[in-house]
Design a protein around this motif. Structure first.
Motif, PDB file in Angstrom:
ATOM      1  N   VAL A 194       0.856  -1.183   0.000  1.00  0.00           N
ATOM      2  CA  VAL A 194       0.000   0.000   0.000  1.00  0.00           C
ATOM      3  C   VAL A 194       0.895   1.236   0.000  1.00  0.00           C
ATOM      4  O   VAL A 194       1.565   1.525   0.992  1.00  0.00           O
ATOM      5  CB  VAL A 194      -0.954   0.010   1.212  1.00  0.00           C
ATOM      6  CG1 VAL A 194      -1.806   1.275   1.206  1.00  0.00           C
ATOM      7  CG2 VAL A 194      -1.839  -1.221   1.203  1.00  0.00           C
ATOM      8  N   GLY A 195       0.892   1.950  -1.111  1.00  0.00           N
ATOM      9  CA  GLY A 195       1.720   3.142  -1.211  1.00  0.00           C
ATOM     10  C   GLY A 195       1.014   4.401  -0.753  1.00  0.00           C
ATOM     11  O   GLY A 195       1.639   5.317  -0.225  1.00  0.00           O
ATOM     12  N   GLN A 196      -0.310   4.437  -0.943  1.00  0.00           N
ATOM     13  CA  GLN A 196      -1.102   5.596  -0.541  1.00  0.00           C
ATOM     14  C   GLN A 196      -2.480   5.152  -0.084  1.00  0.00           C
ATOM     15  O   GLN A 196      -2.975   4.094  -0.502  1.00  0.00           O
ATOM     16  CB  GLN A 196      -1.242   6.606  -1.697  1.00  0.00           C
ATOM     17  CG  GLN A 196       0.016   7.351  -2.069  1.00  0.00           C
ATOM     18  CD  GLN A 196      -0.240   8.372  -3.170  1.00  0.00           C
ATOM     19  OE1 GLN A 196      -1.090   8.174  -4.037  1.00  0.00           O
ATOM     20  NE2 GLN A 196       0.491   9.473  -3.149  1.00  0.00           N
ATOM     21  N   VAL A 197      -3.071   5.969   0.756  1.00  0.00           N
ATOM     22  CA  VAL A 197      -4.473   5.818   1.145  1.00  0.00           C
ATOM     23  C   VAL A 197      -5.149   7.154   0.879  1.00  0.00           C
ATOM     24  O   VAL A 197      -4.672   8.197   1.353  1.00  0.00           O
ATOM     25  CB  VAL A 197      -4.631   5.411   2.624  1.00  0.00           C
ATOM     26  CG1 VAL A 197      -6.108   5.391   3.012  1.00  0.00           C
ATOM     27  CG2 VAL A 197      -3.994   4.053   2.876  1.00  0.00           C
ATOM     28  N   VAL A 198      -6.237   7.112   0.100  1.00  0.00           N
ATOM     29  CA  VAL A 198      -6.931   8.338  -0.289  1.00  0.00           C
ATOM     30  C   VAL A 198      -8.312   8.355   0.354  1.00  0.00           C
ATOM     31  O   VAL A 198      -9.102   7.423   0.178  1.00  0.00           O
ATOM     32  CB  VAL A 198      -7.061   8.449  -1.816  1.00  0.00           C
ATOM     33  CG1 VAL A 198      -7.782   9.747  -2.196  1.00  0.00           C
ATOM     34  CG2 VAL A 198      -5.691   8.379  -2.480  1.00  0.00           C
ATOM     35  N   TYR A 199      -8.578   9.416   1.122  1.00  0.00           N
ATOM     36  CA  TYR A 199      -9.909   9.648   1.693  1.00  0.00           C
ATOM     37  C   TYR A 199     -10.551  10.809   0.921  1.00  0.00           C
ATOM     38  O   TYR A 199     -10.000  11.907   0.861  1.00  0.00           O
ATOM     39  CB  TYR A 199      -9.825  10.012   3.172  1.00  0.00           C
ATOM     40  CG  TYR A 199      -9.762   8.825   4.112  1.00  0.00           C
ATOM     41  CD1 TYR A 199     -10.928   8.246   4.601  1.00  0.00           C
ATOM     42  CD2 TYR A 199      -8.537   8.298   4.514  1.00  0.00           C
ATOM     43  CE1 TYR A 199     -10.876   7.169   5.461  1.00  0.00           C
ATOM     44  CE2 TYR A 199      -8.472   7.226   5.377  1.00  0.00           C
ATOM     45  CZ  TYR A 199      -9.643   6.659   5.852  1.00  0.00           C
ATOM     46  OH  TYR A 199      -9.579   5.593   6.702  1.00  0.00           O
ATOM     47  N   THR A 200     -11.719  10.541   0.334  1.00  0.00           N
ATOM     48  CA  THR A 200     -12.467  11.564  -0.393  1.00  0.00           C
ATOM     49  C   THR A 200     -13.724  11.898   0.386  1.00  0.00           C
ATOM     50  O   THR A 200     -14.503  11.002   0.738  1.00  0.00           O
ATOM     51  CB  THR A 200     -12.833  11.081  -1.800  1.00  0.00           C
ATOM     52  OG1 THR A 200     -11.631  10.718  -2.495  1.00  0.00           O
ATOM     53  CG2 THR A 200     -13.547  12.170  -2.580  1.00  0.00           C
ATOM     54  N   ALA A 201     -13.934  13.185   0.658  1.00  0.00           N
ATOM     55  CA  ALA A 201     -15.071  13.608   1.472  1.00  0.00           C
ATOM     56  C   ALA A 201     -16.370  13.495   0.686  1.00  0.00           C
ATOM     57  O   ALA A 201     -16.462  13.980  -0.449  1.00  0.00           O
ATOM     58  CB  ALA A 201     -14.868  15.042   1.943  1.00  0.00           C
ATOM     59  N   ASN A 202     -17.366  12.841   1.268  1.00  0.00           N
ATOM     60  CA  ASN A 202     -18.696  12.802   0.654  1.00  0.00           C
ATOM     61  C   ASN A 202     -19.343  14.187   0.709  1.00  0.00           C
ATOM     62  O   ASN A 202     -20.047  14.587  -0.225  1.00  0.00           O
ATOM     63  CB  ASN A 202     -19.573  11.776   1.378  1.00  0.00           C
ATOM     64  CG  ASN A 202     -18.991  10.373   1.288  1.00  0.00           C
ATOM     65  OD1 ASN A 202     -18.367  10.013   0.302  1.00  0.00           O
ATOM     66  ND2 ASN A 202     -19.180   9.593   2.339  1.00  0.00           N
ATOM     67  N   THR A 203     -19.107  14.888   1.810  1.00  0.00           N
ATOM     68  CA  THR A 203     -19.518  16.287   1.959  1.00  0.00           C
ATOM     69  C   THR A 203     -18.291  17.080   2.356  1.00  0.00           C
ATOM     70  O   THR A 203     -17.631  16.725   3.341  1.00  0.00           O
ATOM     71  CB  THR A 203     -20.609  16.444   3.032  1.00  0.00           C
ATOM     72  OG1 THR A 203     -21.740  15.645   2.673  1.00  0.00           O
ATOM     73  CG2 THR A 203     -21.039  17.894   3.160  1.00  0.00           C
ATOM     74  N   PRO A 204     -17.906  18.125   1.615  1.00  0.00           N
ATOM     75  CA  PRO A 204     -16.694  18.877   1.939  1.00  0.00           C
ATOM     76  C   PRO A 204     -16.683  19.341   3.392  1.00  0.00           C
ATOM     77  O   PRO A 204     -17.697  19.781   3.931  1.00  0.00           O
ATOM     78  CB  PRO A 204     -16.741  20.069   0.966  1.00  0.00           C
ATOM     79  CG  PRO A 204     -17.537  19.554  -0.197  1.00  0.00           C
ATOM     80  CD  PRO A 204     -18.567  18.637   0.389  1.00  0.00           C
ATOM     81  N   LEU A 205     -15.519  19.212   4.013  1.00  0.00           N
ATOM     82  CA  LEU A 205     -15.342  19.622   5.411  1.00  0.00           C
ATOM     83  C   LEU A 205     -15.034  21.115   5.437  1.00  0.00           C
ATOM     84  O   LEU A 205     -13.981  21.558   4.979  1.00  0.00           O
ATOM     85  CB  LEU A 205     -14.200  18.829   6.054  1.00  0.00           C
ATOM     86  CG  LEU A 205     -13.874  19.154   7.511  1.00  0.00           C
ATOM     87  CD1 LEU A 205     -15.044  18.808   8.417  1.00  0.00           C
ATOM     88  CD2 LEU A 205     -12.607  18.412   7.948  1.00  0.00           C
ATOM     89  N   GLU A 206     -15.960  21.891   5.978  1.00  0.00           N
ATOM     90  CA  GLU A 206     -15.811  23.339   5.999  1.00  0.00           C
ATOM     91  C   GLU A 206     -14.641  23.761   6.886  1.00  0.00           C
ATOM     92  O   GLU A 206     -14.301  23.090   7.865  1.00  0.00           O
ATOM     93  CB  GLU A 206     -17.099  24.006   6.499  1.00  0.00           C
ATOM     94  CG  GLU A 206     -18.304  23.803   5.596  1.00  0.00           C
ATOM     95  CD  GLU A 206     -18.136  24.491   4.240  1.00  0.00           C
ATOM     96  OE1 GLU A 206     -17.384  25.501   4.187  1.00  0.00           O
ATOM     97  OE2 GLU A 206     -18.737  24.035   3.263  1.00  0.00           O
ATOM     98  N   ASP A 207     -14.012  24.860   6.517  1.00  0.00           N
ATOM     99  CA  ASP A 207     -12.917  25.411   7.298  1.00  0.00           C
ATOM    100  C   ASP A 207     -13.405  25.744   8.711  1.00  0.00           C
ATOM    101  O   ASP A 207     -14.480  26.308   8.893  1.00  0.00           O
ATOM    102  CB  ASP A 207     -12.383  26.682   6.620  1.00  0.00           C
ATOM    103  CG  ASP A 207     -11.248  27.294   7.408  1.00  0.00           C
ATOM    104  OD1 ASP A 207     -10.277  26.581   7.691  1.00  0.00           O
ATOM    105  OD2 ASP A 207     -11.341  28.497   7.751  1.00  0.00           O
ATOM    106  N   GLY A 208     -12.591  25.359   9.712  1.00  0.00           N
ATOM    107  CA  GLY A 208     -12.966  25.616  11.096  1.00  0.00           C
ATOM    108  C   GLY A 208     -13.724  24.489  11.752  1.00  0.00           C
ATOM    109  O   GLY A 208     -14.078  24.583  12.924  1.00  0.00           O
ATOM    110  N   PHE A 209     -13.972  23.379  11.007  1.00  0.00           N
ATOM    111  CA  PHE A 209     -14.626  22.204  11.576  1.00  0.00           C
ATOM    112  C   PHE A 209     -13.631  21.044  11.551  1.00  0.00           C
ATOM    113  O   PHE A 209     -12.953  20.820  10.553  1.00  0.00           O
ATOM    114  CB  PHE A 209     -15.890  21.838  10.795  1.00  0.00           C
ATOM    115  CG  PHE A 209     -17.028  22.787  11.038  1.00  0.00           C
ATOM    116  CD1 PHE A 209     -17.973  22.526  12.022  1.00  0.00           C
ATOM    117  CD2 PHE A 209     -17.159  23.952  10.291  1.00  0.00           C
ATOM    118  CE1 PHE A 209     -19.016  23.398  12.255  1.00  0.00           C
ATOM    119  CE2 PHE A 209     -18.195  24.834  10.511  1.00  0.00           C
ATOM    120  CZ  PHE A 209     -19.124  24.561  11.501  1.00  0.00           C
TER     121      PHE A 209
END
Length: 262
Positions: free
Chosen positions: A120-135
């Motif tokens: 495993v060279g990389q693990v990619v997490y893609t947000a289903n709902t974008p994480l707003e700045d400050g959360f």
């Protein structure tokens, strides 16, 4: 006299206003500096390991609490150190996880005897709902730290992609350098010495060893318990016999007859 005192107690308006403005500006500036230092210290992707011992299985929890200059986070790409072969991403309801495999220079054999040609060279997490700045949010990777990595530091660079722009947390501190001095430090784990498991001896093994050596130390507590139980039984029987045969009956008082009134 009263007019003199009142005029002496008043200050010119032209002097009091600049002084008050200067004091207020200083307070605001000091507050801004006090808040800026903690925010700068936490403005990065951090990692918290459940274990740092060499050869141990650990859960690395990565935390992100800011975007890319205010833009919401849409993805996190973790680059796995070459020393680590297998990684298990933890499922997260707001993220879709994907493992990216890379070829090994030489095939290796894992702990189960399987021949591996990729890791495993990389693990990619893609947000289903974008994480707003400050959360703040966290994702967790499970892996085994190398058994020979005691005293080393393993870096896990993270590419943070946002709706607008991206931030590459890939800087590694040189020897003697403070990671907090870096603009974009990579999350890192300091590997410690392996933990020796001093397991308790098995009871069956103790009995076998005692039997082989002719000792009865394991059986001695059982004999003592039986002796105490027998003594208690004898004492109980003796108490019952004493109550039945040696206690004097209470004297009975005769009730007066109906006809004897004199």
């Amino acid at each position: 006299m009263s007019s003199f005192l009142s005029s002496a107690g008043r200050q010119p308006a032209g002097r009091s206003r600049p002084v008050a403005a200067g004091v207020l500006t200083g307070i605001l500036a000091g507050t801004a500096l006090a808040l800026a230092a903690p925010l700068a210290a936490v403005a990065h992707v951090g990692v918290t390991p459940s274990s740092t011992a060499a050869g141990s299985t650990t859960q690395l929890t990565f935390a992100v609490g800011h975007g890319c200059e205010g833009s919401a986070t849409t993805g996190l790409t973790f680059t796995i150190p070459e020393e680590i072969v297998s990684v298990t991403p933890t499922v997260h309801p707001n993220w879709t996880a994907e493992k990216v495999l890379v070829d090994l220079a030489q095939p290796i054999t894992d702990a189960h005897g399987n021949s591996l040609v990729q890791r495993v060279g990389q693990v990619v997490y893609t947000a289903n709902t974008p994480l707003e700045d400050g959360f703040r949010d966290t994702v967790t990777l499970q892996l085994t730290l190398p058994a020979d990595a005691n005293g080393s530091t393993l870096a896990f660079p993270v590419l943070q992609t946002c709706e607008v722009g991206e931030t590459d947390w890939n800087q590694v501190a040189d020897e003697g350098q403070d990671p907090h001095d870096l603009d974009h430090p990579a999350p890192a784990v300091d590997v410690t010495a392996a933990v020796v498991d001093h397991a308790a001896p098995v009871v069956g093994a103790e009995l076998s060893a005692s039997a082989a050596s002719g000792r009865t130390t394991v059986a001695e507590p059982d004999l003592v318990a039986r002796g105490l139980g027998l003594a208690g039984l004898v004492a109980g029987v003796a108490a019952i016999l004493f109550v039945l045969f040696f206690r004097r009956p209470a004297a009975r008082v005769a009730a007066p007859s109906k006809g004897s009134d004199s």
